[in-house]
Write an enzyme that holds these catalytic residues in place. Structure first.
Site, short mmCIF file in Angstrom:
data_model
loop_
_atom_site.label_atom_id
_atom_site.label_comp_id
_atom_site.label_asym_id
_atom_site.label_seq_id
_atom_site.Cartn_x
_atom_site.Cartn_y
_atom_site.Cartn_z
CE LYS A 28 -3.97 2.04 2.40
NZ LYS A 28 -4.98 1.82 3.43
CG ASP A 60 0.13 11.03 -4.01
OD1 ASP A 60 -0.57 10.07 -3.62
OD2 ASP A 60 0.62 11.86 -3.23
N GLY A 61 -0.88 7.94 -5.71
CA GLY A 61 -0.46 6.54 -5.53
C GLY A 61 0.38 6.29 -4.29
NE ARG A 96 -4.27 -3.36 2.21
CZ ARG A 96 -5.21 -2.46 2.06
NH1 ARG A 96 -5.68 -1.80 3.09
NH2 ARG A 96 -5.72 -2.20 0.88
NE ARG A 136 -10.42 -3.36 -1.48
CZ ARG A 136 -9.90 -2.53 -0.60
NH1 ARG A 136 -10.66 -1.64 -0.02
NH2 ARG A 136 -8.62 -2.58 -0.30
CG ASP A 145 -14.75 2.20 -1.27
OD1 ASP A 145 -15.85 2.69 -0.98
OD2 ASP A 145 -13.67 2.77 -1.05
CG ASN A 146 -12.87 1.82 2.70
OD1 ASN A 146 -12.10 1.52 1.78
ND2 ASN A 146 -13.02 3.07 3.12
P1 AMP Z 1 -9.87 5.26 0.89
O1 AMP Z 1 -10.71 6.43 1.26
O2 AMP Z 1 -8.46 5.32 1.42
O3 AMP Z 1 -10.51 3.96 1.17
O4 AMP Z 1 -9.66 5.36 -0.69
C1 AMP Z 1 -10.72 5.51 -1.61
C2 AMP Z 1 -10.20 5.32 -3.00
O5 AMP Z 1 -9.19 6.30 -3.29
C3 AMP Z 1 -9.53 3.98 -3.26
O6 AMP Z 1 -9.82 3.61 -4.58
C4 AMP Z 1 -8.08 4.28 -3.07
O7 AMP Z 1 -7.25 3.38 -3.77
C5 AMP Z 1 -7.98 5.67 -3.64
N1 AMP Z 1 -6.87 6.43 -3.05
C6 AMP Z 1 -6.77 6.92 -1.81
N2 AMP Z 1 -5.62 7.58 -1.64
C7 AMP Z 1 -4.95 7.50 -2.80
C8 AMP Z 1 -3.69 7.97 -3.27
N3 AMP Z 1 -2.88 8.69 -2.51
N4 AMP Z 1 -3.36 7.68 -4.55
C9 AMP Z 1 -4.17 6.98 -5.35
N5 AMP Z 1 -5.36 6.52 -4.98
C10 AMP Z 1 -5.76 6.77 -3.72
MG MG Z 2 -10.34 2.20 0.75
#
Ligand code: AMP
Ligand code: MG
Length: 511
Positions: free
Chosen positions: A127, A139-140, A190, A197, A269-270
């Site tokens: 991650k 930004d990944g 992880r 999901r 999605d979580n």
């Molecule tokens: P989360 O709120 O962390 O569960 O993320 C929601 C969505 O945003 C998921 O598809 C994550 O992969 C994407 N995401 C969150 N943070 C980033 C990041 N810094 N770069 C790319 N994708 C992100």
């Molecule tokens: Mg998520």
């Protein structure tokens, strides 16, 4: 499917290098239906700062691998292990109730699945490993702060007996990452049997790719739902599977409630299709008990407040069941009927699991009609007094079951000591009906009421030290949280009430 035997390079079943593991990536065989092959993007000057040697050994990795440079290189996303096909999964989801048609692993990349020492598949995902086709405008990357929070919380929940993704390692890098301020990057490795999901199914349903639901469900059932897998009629098999997802989710949320854990972003999605806690962001362990507590400062309406979690679980399951309806019957109407009857099992399952958890916390060994009222009255007292959730229950464990031995330490947690004493009298009368010995009752209660939980301020202290280059605070906290039910008097300060400055810590979705 490749061999079912784990490949190891020594007779103990441990491999000293991640290159020697046999890596599987079953979803990559379906082209781009379930995700995309994507390589991690290396970080600058990564260092392996934290390595979970216990988990590594479970996975068949020699703990000595920690000191190898190739381990750090692979776990930071600098190189793909030999034979692995890195993969980012596609999913979608309902975020704060709103349908978002495409999400996917925007910064997590699965190196693949390996078989652990007991022969079960475990997916190892990095991650913060860089851009993927699902990164959208982001930004990944993941910042060190959120990576530490996820590492500590997933291992803390695991030690509390709560199903969760695990943390194998944390690699840090000086590379800048831009959030509200400039922070630095990190990669968490992880681990979970699967990271699939609810949203992994929703995306297919909403795109009307009904035929693609089946291979994904089959994969999951075959690998992770042995009871359902043994049902021969296909539609009954899917119903058995969905029934188990519902049960696991109800049980999971009951366990969260029992330790005062608030997930913070229960978007579909979580939500893990295996009933695991997944995607630690603005989560929190409650300090002062407040039923409507909101741990995520961006959740203005309290959609994911502590006392909403059980209902949100059902709402999310309803989205999941809707997405897999085509598997339950050939025609929509009977499928909806089956789906609805499966969902009806959620509430009773949750209530039973919740009461099982809280009866154990109260030291009750039998079930009595009035137990719910006894519990509710304690919770009401705690809410009125803003008593600390963890300390109230732990101190109750340590309080004598007989009235003539005093009301300490329980009543010390309350400003209204008289009300606390009145409640204790009722609790004691209830204990008498069970007839457990004092030693037995205390032992059971101490095994159900942790002394140590990952309070926000403790995580914050670990983060601030690590940001200054010192990971020892995090390491120590992690070790204490591995044994949350043990007294560990030498670490007693980690069980204290939060200091005043802790009130100002703000936790949001930014990670
Ligand atoms: P989360 O709120 O962390 O569960 O993320 C929601 C969505 O945003 C998921 O598809 C994550 O992969 C994407 N995401 C969150 N943070 C980033 C990041 N810094 N770069 C790319 N994708 C992100
Ligand atoms: Mg998520």
């Amino acid at each position: 499917m490749a061999s079912t035997q784990p490949d190891r390079d020594d007779p103990q079943g441990l491999t000293s290098t991640l290159d020697a593991l046999t890596w599987h990536q079953p979803l990559a065989r379906y082209g781009q239906t379930y995700g995309r092959e994507t390589a991690p993007t290396p970080l600058g000057s990564p260092t392996l700062e934290v390595f979970n040697s216990t988990l590594a050994a479970d996975l068949g990795i020699d703990p000595a691998a920690e000191s190898r440079t190739d381990t750090a290189e692979i776990l930071a996303g600098g190189r793909v292990p030999e034979g692995a096909t890195p993969f980012a999964q596609l999913y979608a989801g309902h975020q704060f109730g709103v349908w978002v048609p495409q999400l996917g692993d925007g910064r997590a990349i699965s190196l693949g699945q390996i078989r652990d020492r007991s022969g079960r598949f475990r997916d190892i995902q990095l991650k913060g490993a860089g851009l993927t086709p699902y990164s959208r405008t982001a930004d990944g990357r993941a910042v060190l702060r959120s990576t530490i929070r996820e590492y500590l919380a997933s291992e803390a929940l695991h030690a509390l007996g709560i199903p969760t993704t695990r943390a194998l390692s944390l690699c840090a890098s000086p590379d800048p990452v831009y959030r509200e301020t400039v922070e630095t990057a990190a990669v968490l490795a992880r681990v979970a049997p699967s990271h699939i999901r609810f949203g992994s199914f929703e995306v297919l349903f909403y795109r009307k790719q009904f035929a693609d639901l089946k291979p994904l469900a089959d994969r999951l059932i075959e690998d992770h739902f042995p009871a359902a897998a043994s049902v021969s009629d296909p539609q009954d098999r899917y119903a058995a599977w969905v029934g188990e997802v519902i049960e696991r989710t109800a049980d999971l949320i009951a366990r969260w409630q029992a330790v005062g854990f608030c997930h913070g972003v229960m978007n579909t999605d979580n939500m893990s299709a295996l009933g695991l806690t997944i995607d630690y962001g603005p989560y929190g362990f409650m300090d002062a008990y407040e039923p409507g507590w909101i741990c995520n400062h961006t959740d203005h309406i309290g959609r994911y407040a502590y006392d909403q979690q059980p209902d949100v679980g059902l709402w999310n399951l309803s989205r999941f069941v809707q997405a897999i309806l085509p598997l339950l019957a050939d025609e929509p109407d009977p499928a909806v009927e089956i789906g609805q009857s499966l969902l009806e099992a959620y509430r009773p399952r949750f209530v039973t699991a919740y009461m099982t958890q809280f009866r154990a916390k109260l030291g009750l060994s039998s079930r009595q009609e009035q137990d719910g009222e006894l519990l509710d009255d304690l919770l009401a007292l705690m809410a009125r007094d803003k008593a600390d959730f963890t300390r109230s229950f732990r101190s109750l464990s340590d309080t004598p079951g007989q009235a003539d031995h005093g009301n300490a330490p329980f009543h010390d947690e309350f400003s209204d000591r008289e009300a606390a004493a009145r409640w204790l009298a009722r609790w004691r009368a209830r204990l008498e009906q069970d007839g457990l010995s004092e030693q037995e009752r205390q032992g059971r209660m101490r095994a159900a009421n942790p002394r140590y939980v990952l309070r926000n301020y403790l995580a914050q202290q670990a983060i601030e030290a690590a940001q200054a280059g010192d990971f020892s605070v995090m390491q120590r906290l992690g070790r204490v949280l591995e044994r949350p039910f043990d007294e560990q008097p030498e670490h007693a300060e980690l069980a204290r009430l939060p200091p005043d400055w802790a009130r100002h810590i703000s936790v949001s979705c930014s990670s």
